[in-house]
Design a protein around this motif. Sequence first.
Motif: not given
Lengths: 302, 443
Positions: B307, B171, B313
Amino acid sequence: MSAAVDALPRGGPRRRAEVPPVWGFVAPALAVLGVVLVFPLLYSLWLSLQRSALTGELRWVGLANFRDALTDGGFWHSVWVTVVYTGASLGAQLVLGFALTLLLHSRFTRYPHVWRSVFLLPLLLSPVVLSAAWRVYLSPEFGIITYLLSVIGVAPRAWAVDVSTALVTVVALEVWHRTSYVILLLSAGLAGISPDYYDAASIDGASGWRRFWYITLPLLRPIVIVICSFQIVELIRVFTNIYLVTGGGPGRLTEVLSVRIFTTAFDGLDLGLSAAMSYLMLALSFALTLPFIRRTNQDDGA
Amino acid sequence: MNVLFVVLIATGSAIAAFGPAAAADVELVVPIQVGPEADAHKRLAAQYLEETKGRVRIRVEEIARAVHPTKMATALGSKTTEYDVLPFACTMFPLWGAAGWLEPLDDAMKDPKIFPADYDLADFPASFINVLKREGKLYGIPQELAAYLFMYRIDVLERYGVKPPPLQGWSWDEYIAAAVKIRDGLARDGVRDMYPTVFAGARNRNTAQAALQNIWGYGGDVLDKSNRPILTSPQAVQGLTSYVEQLTKLKLAAPGVVNYAYSELLTALQEGQAAMGIQWVAAAPTLLDPKKSPKTAGKLGFAVIPYFNVTGPQGLRAFPQCWAVGVSAFSKKKPDAFHYVSWFTSKRIARDYVMKGGGSSGRRSLLMDREVLASNPQYAALLETAKVFHPTPTIPEWTYILESILTPAFNAALAGASPPDRAAAAANDEIRAYLKKAGYNVD
């Protein structure tokens, strides 16, 4: 009446054999001039009155492209950047050019011919080579200029893309590239000033500064006017240095008119608008050089 | 006299042996940007000459990456007949297709002498084939699929106690946390010539493409479905801000990154000046080659780009790119050009392209081939990235919007010339005016 005048043929039409074949000699040059200058000028003027689609089709729109350019904030921003770039570069070139020329002609300088050749070297380099090289020299990670500055305590910096130094950087490159042109012309002018003026001034007790201010500067004024006229035209249409070093960035901070015209024509494929902007740039060039041309004419008249 | 005779014979023999080879019947000119894509065409040119029994010679004209789109637009806009086979980025197709610069391949594909029965067009992902279609006709074949990948130095992450990302990527928060940890570790160790990360920042389309990934990842976009600009949405502004703050606020990259495009990114990773980076997959073969990149060969890992939690994701965020080959609409040698396109993108030659450092492939079967994957670890990440490709506009004006409006705006934000929200607003206004002038209803 002198014998020479008496010998001239009297009255009557000149025979064909006596008419010098002027047009025959200049016709090739005129033809070349027509192809490389007149035709492109007229064609781009015609283009400026068209709207071009991405597919290349043209449509007559009259003065709409000129109106679009003059009402576009981005265009005026480019005009401003161009004027600032021109003024700063020209000013720095004149100051540095004068200083180096006087140094070359002073009695303290040994081997002035060698130094003159060294100063001329940047002018001999291709602008593309120069700009590509400077882009690497200025790299904060691998640039030689960055390294040399770090030796004297200046922290590495992205000179060419930093908001506060990008324009200064391209001006510095321009000054480094073309000050030698100023030195060339000033040297020629200085060589043409008779030493009798300086001798007379020395006898009268004038200091070095007063000799420079009251003798050198006034006598070099015609040369300076020529320098300013030529340099303004060159600086207004600068492209290579800026496109290769900063690309017009960061953002649009160094986007001079020629870069804007280029991207409009070849990225946007808007040939009509770019042609219109080219003519406006021509008008700007004329407006900035007109005072110098008038001054030259006044001096000639005097 | 005898000595002179011997010298003349020797000279003549040398010229015959080493002089220019006999001219081929046909020469096809392939203009292409400098890089691994061009290297492959050059390398395979000799093989094609041999396979055509000396009849067709390929001449590759390399063009600097920064000016390739402009140079091609200028040349093709003037309907030059100089070029025959046209490699092009898929992002160029909306313009090239609309401008009529490419010849449709459909009729040639029906000729088994040009496109043999085993060519297998279905081996190319439908999503990319569709990108290269206009009004039902196909204009190019994907030579390779491309994407930005997240690349990282396995050894450096290990040194500073950072667990490598999964194939699906970190992330954004995890990425920033890792970069900060590496930054602090480098500072503790007194390492001054390495930064935690590197990414594109130059006034160049690479920057626009990379920054768009953050904008999409945050749920923003440039145009809505009606082609109205929406770059001022909170999501778009936040996405752009996240991209910019890596440099301006967190100081995770070198200051010079504001002038970095593909080549500079490659050099930075190659020279060990960055522990992580977001770089095109095409750089991977060079970075994995021990002769070209001794500092990174065997030490590089690959994953999907980070992401954002807001889209997750599986959120579509990766900039989809491919390099395609087509035939110039103005070429005087179209049958031969079609044949070269078919040959170059055939399974056999595409495999050679992939296995010998040409880049990834446009053929799905090759990207999933065990032998290919074994020597090209980056393709697993590429295939994973393909699942999160974000569609790009198909209007012809998109090329100009990407290259000449988004690029300077994002570069301005990164360089600190304009805060991200003002840069986005200025670009939004410029896009609106541009599309309005082109006849779109954007009000």
